[in-house]
Design a protein around this motif. Structure first.
Motif, PDB file in Angstrom:
ATOM      1  N   UNK A 126      -9.802  32.137 -19.932  1.00  0.00           N
ATOM      2  CA  UNK A 126      -8.403  32.883 -20.164  1.00  0.00           C
ATOM      3  C   UNK A 126      -7.846  33.325 -19.043  1.00  0.00           C
ATOM      4  N   UNK A 127      -6.638  32.936 -18.931  1.00  0.00           N
ATOM      5  CA  UNK A 127      -5.557  33.512 -17.741  1.00  0.00           C
ATOM      6  C   UNK A 127      -5.048  34.690 -18.382  1.00  0.00           C
ATOM      7  N   UNK A 128      -4.859  35.728 -17.784  1.00  0.00           N
ATOM      8  CA  UNK A 128      -3.939  36.798 -18.088  1.00  0.00           C
ATOM      9  C   UNK A 128      -3.085  37.162 -16.767  1.00  0.00           C
ATOM     10  N   UNK A 129      -1.875  37.685 -16.935  1.00  0.00           N
ATOM     11  CA  UNK A 129      -1.099  37.946 -16.050  1.00  0.00           C
ATOM     12  C   UNK A 129      -0.500  39.185 -16.375  1.00  0.00           C
ATOM     13  N   UNK A 130      -0.405  39.946 -15.324  1.00  0.00           N
ATOM     14  CA  UNK A 130       0.437  41.365 -15.408  1.00  0.00           C
ATOM     15  C   UNK A 130       1.193  41.663 -14.445  1.00  0.00           C
ATOM     16  N   UNK A 131       2.464  41.842 -14.845  1.00  0.00           N
ATOM     17  CA  UNK A 131       3.457  42.062 -13.719  1.00  0.00           C
ATOM     18  C   UNK A 131       3.897  43.739 -13.555  1.00  0.00           C
ATOM     19  N   UNK A 132       4.336  43.848 -12.372  1.00  0.00           N
ATOM     20  CA  UNK A 132       4.797  45.258 -11.844  1.00  0.00           C
ATOM     21  C   UNK A 132       5.736  45.041 -10.919  1.00  0.00           C
ATOM     22  N   UNK A 171       5.081  42.117  -8.386  1.00  0.00           N
ATOM     23  CA  UNK A 171       3.641  41.808  -8.291  1.00  0.00           C
ATOM     24  C   UNK A 171       3.237  41.178  -9.717  1.00  0.00           C
ATOM     25  N   UNK A 172       2.217  40.286  -9.628  1.00  0.00           N
ATOM     26  CA  UNK A 172       1.671  39.736 -10.855  1.00  0.00           C
ATOM     27  C   UNK A 172       0.350  39.506 -10.495  1.00  0.00           C
ATOM     28  N   UNK A 173      -0.710  40.333 -11.117  1.00  0.00           N
ATOM     29  CA  UNK A 173      -2.152  40.309 -11.047  1.00  0.00           C
ATOM     30  C   UNK A 173      -2.530  39.128 -11.893  1.00  0.00           C
ATOM     31  N   UNK A 174      -3.529  38.347 -11.432  1.00  0.00           N
ATOM     32  CA  UNK A 174      -3.808  37.348 -12.235  1.00  0.00           C
ATOM     33  C   UNK A 174      -5.301  37.262 -12.334  1.00  0.00           C
ATOM     34  N   UNK A 175      -5.617  36.947 -13.675  1.00  0.00           N
ATOM     35  CA  UNK A 175      -7.333  36.756 -13.627  1.00  0.00           C
ATOM     36  C   UNK A 175      -7.441  35.490 -14.426  1.00  0.00           C
ATOM     37  N   UNK A 176      -8.505  34.613 -13.911  1.00  0.00           N
ATOM     38  CA  UNK A 176      -8.490  33.290 -14.410  1.00  0.00           C
ATOM     39  C   UNK A 176      -8.202  32.336 -13.425  1.00  0.00           C
ATOM     40  N   UNK A 177      -8.461  30.856 -13.597  1.00  0.00           N
ATOM     41  CA  UNK A 177      -8.049  29.922 -12.891  1.00  0.00           C
ATOM     42  C   UNK A 177      -6.460  29.634 -13.176  1.00  0.00           C
ATOM     43  N   UNK A 178      -5.879  29.105 -11.993  1.00  0.00           N
ATOM     44  CA  UNK A 178      -4.752  28.674 -12.265  1.00  0.00           C
ATOM     45  C   UNK A 178      -4.221  27.669 -11.189  1.00  0.00           C
ATOM     46  N   UNK A 221       2.071  30.838 -15.472  1.00  0.00           N
ATOM     47  CA  UNK A 221       1.027  29.993 -14.828  1.00  0.00           C
ATOM     48  C   UNK A 221       0.516  28.814 -15.466  1.00  0.00           C
ATOM     49  N   UNK A 222       0.138  27.866 -14.887  1.00  0.00           N
ATOM     50  CA  UNK A 222      -0.309  26.636 -15.423  1.00  0.00           C
ATOM     51  C   UNK A 222      -1.477  26.299 -14.904  1.00  0.00           C
ATOM     52  N   UNK A 223      -2.420  25.510 -15.538  1.00  0.00           N
ATOM     53  CA  UNK A 223      -3.497  24.885 -15.096  1.00  0.00           C
ATOM     54  C   UNK A 223      -3.327  23.518 -14.913  1.00  0.00           C
ATOM     55  N   UNK A 224      -2.156  22.982 -15.164  1.00  0.00           N
ATOM     56  CA  UNK A 224      -1.754  21.459 -14.975  1.00  0.00           C
ATOM     57  C   UNK A 224      -1.829  21.507 -13.321  1.00  0.00           C
ATOM     58  N   UNK A 225      -1.804  20.223 -12.985  1.00  0.00           N
ATOM     59  CA  UNK A 225      -1.722  19.839 -11.376  1.00  0.00           C
ATOM     60  C   UNK A 225      -0.401  19.660 -10.992  1.00  0.00           C
ATOM     61  N   UNK A 226       0.558  20.550 -11.148  1.00  0.00           N
ATOM     62  CA  UNK A 226       1.952  20.576 -10.749  1.00  0.00           C
ATOM     63  C   UNK A 226       2.604  21.902 -11.135  1.00  0.00           C
ATOM     64  N   UNK A 227       3.730  22.203 -10.160  1.00  0.00           N
ATOM     65  CA  UNK A 227       4.608  23.386 -10.358  1.00  0.00           C
ATOM     66  C   UNK A 227       5.675  22.828 -11.033  1.00  0.00           C
ATOM     67  N   UNK A 228       5.831  22.821 -12.231  1.00  0.00           N
ATOM     68  CA  UNK A 228       7.099  22.329 -13.005  1.00  0.00           C
ATOM     69  C   UNK A 228       8.033  23.410 -12.788  1.00  0.00           C
ATOM     70  N   UNK A 229       9.260  22.766 -12.956  1.00  0.00           N
ATOM     71  CA  UNK A 229      10.397  23.583 -13.106  1.00  0.00           C
ATOM     72  C   UNK A 229      10.686  24.213 -14.337  1.00  0.00           C
TER      73      UNK A 229
END
Length: 120
Positions: free
Chosen positions: A1-7, A21-28, A94-102
């Motif tokens: 599970x991905x978690x994102x925490x902004x500050x 800043x965005x702290x990320x946990x999990x694969x993205x 965040x996305x786990x797909x193999x692309x940076x979508x707009x």
């Protein structure tokens, strides 16, 4: 599970700077910053993939930069020369797909958002 925490949001005068800043946990695969102003659609500001390839929107080119610190699992958005038009809620996504979508609807995971207000 991905978690994102902004500050890092806040209020600043035009011409000022902020760093989000965005702290990320999990694969993205791709991390992005979006923003949404009242009455406007959520729009991508910048994104960066796991290989470090990045892009920024034309509206912020030359003023905003995106970077990531893999050791800290954190992605940053450095914003310089801020304008009142930059006022919005900024979201880390965040996305786990193999692309940076707009488009925002291609991102599965979202932070809670942080307000950025730029006064003239």
């Amino acid at each position: 599970q991905v978690q994102l925490v902004e500050s890092g949001g806040g209020s600043v005068q035009a011409g000022g700077s902020l760093v989000l800043s965005c702290a990320v946990s999990g694969y993205t695969y791709c991390l992005a910053w979006f923003r949404q102003a009242p009455g406007k659609e959520r729009a991508r500001v910048a994104s960066i993939d796991t290989y470090g390839s990045w892009t920024v929107a034309d509206s912020v080119k030359g003023r905003f930069t995106i970077s990531q610190d893999n050791a800290k699992n954190t992605v940053y958005l450095k914003m310089n020369s801020l304008k009142p038009d930059d006022t919005a809620i900024y979201y880390c996504a965040a996305t786990t797909s193999f692309s940076c979508y707009s488009q925002y609807n291609n991102y599965e995971y979202w932070g809670q958002g942080t307000q950025v207000t730029v006064s003239s």
